[in-house]
Design a protein around this motif. Structure first.
Motif, PDB file in Angstrom:
ATOM      1  N   ALA A  85       0.847  -1.186   0.000  1.00  0.00           N
ATOM      2  CA  ALA A  85       0.000   0.000   0.000  1.00  0.00           C
ATOM      3  C   ALA A  85       0.883   1.237   0.000  1.00  0.00           C
ATOM      4  O   ALA A  85       1.901   1.294   0.694  1.00  0.00           O
ATOM      5  CB  ALA A  85      -0.909  -0.001   1.221  1.00  0.00           C
ATOM      6  N   MET A  86       0.499   2.220  -0.794  1.00  0.00           N
ATOM      7  CA  MET A  86       1.323   3.409  -0.951  1.00  0.00           C
ATOM      8  C   MET A  86       0.459   4.651  -1.085  1.00  0.00           C
ATOM      9  O   MET A  86      -0.558   4.639  -1.770  1.00  0.00           O
ATOM     10  CB  MET A  86       2.205   3.315  -2.209  1.00  0.00           C
ATOM     11  N   THR A  87       0.874   5.709  -0.405  1.00  0.00           N
ATOM     12  CA  THR A  87       0.346   7.035  -0.681  1.00  0.00           C
ATOM     13  C   THR A  87       1.362   7.692  -1.599  1.00  0.00           C
ATOM     14  O   THR A  87       2.423   8.131  -1.155  1.00  0.00           O
ATOM     15  CB  THR A  87       0.184   7.853   0.610  1.00  0.00           C
ATOM     16  N   ILE A  88       1.071   7.708  -2.887  1.00  0.00           N
ATOM     17  CA  ILE A  88       2.053   8.158  -3.873  1.00  0.00           C
ATOM     18  C   ILE A  88       2.029   9.677  -3.944  1.00  0.00           C
ATOM     19  O   ILE A  88       1.082  10.284  -4.450  1.00  0.00           O
ATOM     20  CB  ILE A  88       1.767   7.555  -5.261  1.00  0.00           C
ATOM     21  N   GLY A  89       3.071  10.294  -3.431  1.00  0.00           N
ATOM     22  CA  GLY A  89       3.194  11.738  -3.492  1.00  0.00           C
ATOM     23  C   GLY A  89       3.955  12.179  -4.732  1.00  0.00           C
ATOM     24  O   GLY A  89       4.618  11.376  -5.393  1.00  0.00           O
ATOM     25  N   ASN A  90       3.869  13.464  -5.051  1.00  0.00           N
ATOM     26  CA  ASN A  90       4.577  13.997  -6.224  1.00  0.00           C
ATOM     27  C   ASN A  90       6.001  14.393  -5.839  1.00  0.00           C
ATOM     28  O   ASN A  90       6.434  15.523  -6.019  1.00  0.00           O
ATOM     29  CB  ASN A  90       3.820  15.200  -6.791  1.00  0.00           C
ATOM     30  N   THR A  91       6.720  13.425  -5.279  1.00  0.00           N
ATOM     31  CA  THR A  91       8.098  13.634  -4.862  1.00  0.00           C
ATOM     32  C   THR A  91       8.982  12.589  -5.518  1.00  0.00           C
ATOM     33  O   THR A  91       8.514  11.506  -5.909  1.00  0.00           O
ATOM     34  CB  THR A  91       8.251  13.526  -3.345  1.00  0.00           C
ATOM     35  N   LEU A  92      10.266  12.886  -5.607  1.00  0.00           N
ATOM     36  CA  LEU A  92      11.199  11.924  -6.189  1.00  0.00           C
ATOM     37  C   LEU A  92      11.236  10.649  -5.368  1.00  0.00           C
ATOM     38  O   LEU A  92      11.254   9.536  -5.919  1.00  0.00           O
ATOM     39  CB  LEU A  92      12.597  12.547  -6.276  1.00  0.00           C
ATOM     40  N   GLU A  93      11.233  10.779  -4.032  1.00  0.00           N
ATOM     41  CA  GLU A  93      11.304   9.602  -3.165  1.00  0.00           C
ATOM     42  C   GLU A  93      10.104   8.682  -3.371  1.00  0.00           C
ATOM     43  O   GLU A  93      10.245   7.458  -3.405  1.00  0.00           O
ATOM     44  CB  GLU A  93      11.367  10.045  -1.696  1.00  0.00           C
ATOM     45  N   SER A  94       8.935   9.269  -3.538  1.00  0.00           N
ATOM     46  CA  SER A  94       7.727   8.473  -3.740  1.00  0.00           C
ATOM     47  C   SER A  94       7.752   7.782  -5.105  1.00  0.00           C
ATOM     48  O   SER A  94       7.382   6.609  -5.232  1.00  0.00           O
ATOM     49  CB  SER A  94       6.491   9.365  -3.621  1.00  0.00           C
ATOM     50  N   ILE A  95       8.197   8.499  -6.122  1.00  0.00           N
ATOM     51  CA  ILE A  95       8.301   7.914  -7.464  1.00  0.00           C
ATOM     52  C   ILE A  95       9.282   6.743  -7.466  1.00  0.00           C
ATOM     53  O   ILE A  95       9.006   5.679  -8.031  1.00  0.00           O
ATOM     54  CB  ILE A  95       8.729   8.986  -8.471  1.00  0.00           C
ATOM     55  N   LEU A  96      10.434   6.910  -6.809  1.00  0.00           N
ATOM     56  CA  LEU A  96      11.418   5.830  -6.734  1.00  0.00           C
ATOM     57  C   LEU A  96      10.855   4.632  -5.978  1.00  0.00           C
ATOM     58  O   LEU A  96      11.156   3.475  -6.322  1.00  0.00           O
ATOM     59  CB  LEU A  96      12.687   6.343  -6.055  1.00  0.00           C
TER      60      LEU A  96
END
Length: 550
Positions: A85-96
């Motif tokens: 489960a993921m809360t996908i934020g618009n950040t590089l860390e989240s994308i990675l």
């Protein structure tokens, strides 16, 4: 894109089934494993904008960093088929972290971020039971683990820890992404949110289809810019994942970049020499209502999708009036239609044609995209829209378990018609009234609310009355000028009621003007009419009301 359909004039009569399908089949495509591992692409890459700073990685570096995240996830216990489960934020860390889960062979379960305390119990009761049924033992989120509503026995992982940079060149194990590659939750505009299960081969094929529809003429000069939230399908799939599949330069910014200052969207398009972007109708409306600095150049723009909610012709005109002097061409804007149950995209107007106003003043959302089929009733009267084809969901993940899709057609819950081989979507069938043989949709009333209120209205929700008297009530959010002037708020309510009566021929039971932020919205920014009706009927909006007509 082109489409073919049985002629409603020559071969069918009104009321019979009419089938619309793409005349262009999907082409061959990369596998999802190949898409998320762009190790060989040095010259192009991803730029992530965070407030005043930006970070750029080539695709080679992005893949290397994602491989490191993948290794950390595997050490934590993520393996082939593991749901994360993921809360996908618009950040590089989240994308990675997203790419790392797929590189580890896991399944990305995309959930919206937890809301503030007032709605936290709603979040727990709607999302957590589903995650527990799926046995989600990992939850990746930048939120404080102590405040994060976690499934039982789940471990919280922070994306910054997963994506920490190192200098070791890693070899990614040849792990296949499972059949269940992505679970994306519906936005909850009707009923409780449910997890839409998407197969890996479907997702890869769909991404290639969208890329094909973009008609990229020169990959080295293509730049995709998006602020859409990555926890929503339009931001994750239609923008980021498609850009990754096409290997074009991308710029990803936080949704707050636009929400805090609507002019930032077009300013960023000019700054980064963008050629592609996307946004819902409300974003085009807000962008048209604010001033811009001199010197913006939008002449490089080649394609801008408009989808996620019903399109309003006046919004398109207003936006063109604002963006046209900055170099934006009418043919750049592409009205589109899709839904999570069809991965993301079902139809779109042809590239570089521009929007078309059809029967009844409605905006065409174009012919079908490759791999899609639609079934409606023949004629121009609104009828249920059923979607078929290659991209339909495998099924729903609910708190009771996995519910496989039944049959070859999916009822979208929308109403519309087909004209000249193109689809027209009018609105949700659960929010419509019939008057003197005409169907009036909640979206019709909301469009008038935005026209009447102009820049003073940030959101508008129309819904059928609970009493069942075949009328609508309306709640509109007023700006700060209305907050300080009850007289102006009352005048807005009177003008809105009078205009709806004049144009649609129906009298609104009540019109309520409330403070900004009072109307509940979905994760994609669409108003939640059912929840708004409940707040309206229960009196919970009373303390935030500026004016009301009954």
């Amino acid at each position: 894109m082109t489409a073919s359909a049985v002629s409603a004039d020559d071969r069918q009569t009104a009321g019979e089934d009419l089938f619309l399908e793409s005349a262009e089949p999907p082409r061959g495509h990369l596998s999802l494993e190949e898409i998320v591992r762009p190790f060989s692409i040095e010259g192009r890459g991803l730029t992530v904008v965070d407030r005043q700073s930006e970070t750029r990685l080539s695709y080679t570096d992005l893949a290397t960093r994602a491989a490191a995240a993948s290794e950390r996830l595997r050490k934590a216990g993520v393996g082939p088929g593991t749901p994360v489960a993921m809360t996908i934020g618009n950040t590089l860390e989240s994308i990675l972290s997203v790419l790392g889960v797929w590189m580890a062979g896991g399944c990305v379960v995309s959930v919206p971020p937890p809301p503030r305390a007032a709605a936290l119990q709603w979040y727990r009761s709607n999302f957590i039971p589903v995650l527990e049924t799926m046995d989600c033992r990992f939850f990746v989120s930048a939120d404080d683990p102590a405040e994060l509503p976690l499934p039982a026995k789940a471990v919280a992982l922070h994306p910054a820890a997963l994506a920490e940079a190192d200098h070791e060149r890693r070899r990614v194990p040849d792990i296949s992404i499972p059949d269940r590659a992505l679970v994306q939750f519906t936005s909850g505009s009707i009923g409780a949110p449910k997890g839409v299960v998407i197969r890996g081969d479907q997702l890869a094929g769909h991404l290639s289809m969208i890329e094909q529809g973009m008609g990229i003429p020169d990959i080295d000069h293509e730049v995709l810019v998006s602020w859409l939230p990555l926890y929503h399908d339009m931001g994750l799939i239609a923008m980021f994942m498609t850009g990754l599949c096409a290997r074009v330069n991308m710029v990803i910014a936080a949704p707050s970049t636009f929400a805090g200052k609507p002019s930032n969207w077009l300013t960023m398009l000019s700054q980064y020499k963008a050629t592609m972007t996307a946004a819902p109708n409300f974003a085009y409306r807000l962008a048209a209502s604010v001033p811009y600095d001199d010197g913006l150049d939008l002449s490089r723009m080649r394609m801008a999708l408009s989808g996620g909610e019903r399109l309003h012709w006046q919004t398109l005109l207003d936006f063109q009036d604002t963006a046209g002097p900055l170099g934006w061409r009418w043919e750049v804007t592409r009205p589109s239609y899709g839904l999570a149950e069809g991965i993301v995209g079902a139809s779109s107007t042809p590239l570089l044609r521009g929007a078309v106003r059809g029967p009844g003043g409605h905006v065409s959302v174009g012919p079908l995209l490759p791999g899609n089929r639609v079934r409606v009733k023949a004629g121009l009267e609104p009828s249920p829209i059923h979607l078929g084809g290659e991209w339909l969901l495998a099924g729903y993940q609910t708190a009771e378990g996995f519910e496989a899709r039944q049959g070859d057609w999916w009822d979208t819950g929308d109403a519309g018609f087909v004209h000249d081989g193109e689809l027209y979507v009018l609105g949700r069938r659960n929010e419509v009234i019939s008057l003197a043989g005409r169907n009036i949709f909640a979206e019709d009333v909301e469009a008038i609310g935005h026209d009447v209120g102009a820049s003073h209205v940030s959101a508008c929700a129309a819904f059928r009355d609970s009493a069942g008297d075949h009328r609508f009530s309306v709640v509109v959010e007023g700006d700060r000028s209305l907050t300080g002037s009850p007289e102006d708020a009352a005048e807005l309510a009177r003008r809105l009621r009078a205009t709806v009566t004049e144009i649609l021929g129906t009298r609104l039971t009540s019109v309520r003007v409330v403070r900004k932020g009072s109307i509940p919205v979905t994760t994609s920014g669409k108003v939640q009419r059912a929840r708004c009706r409940a707040l309206h009927d229960s009196g919970e909006l009373d303390r935030r009301t500026l004016a009301e007509l009954r």
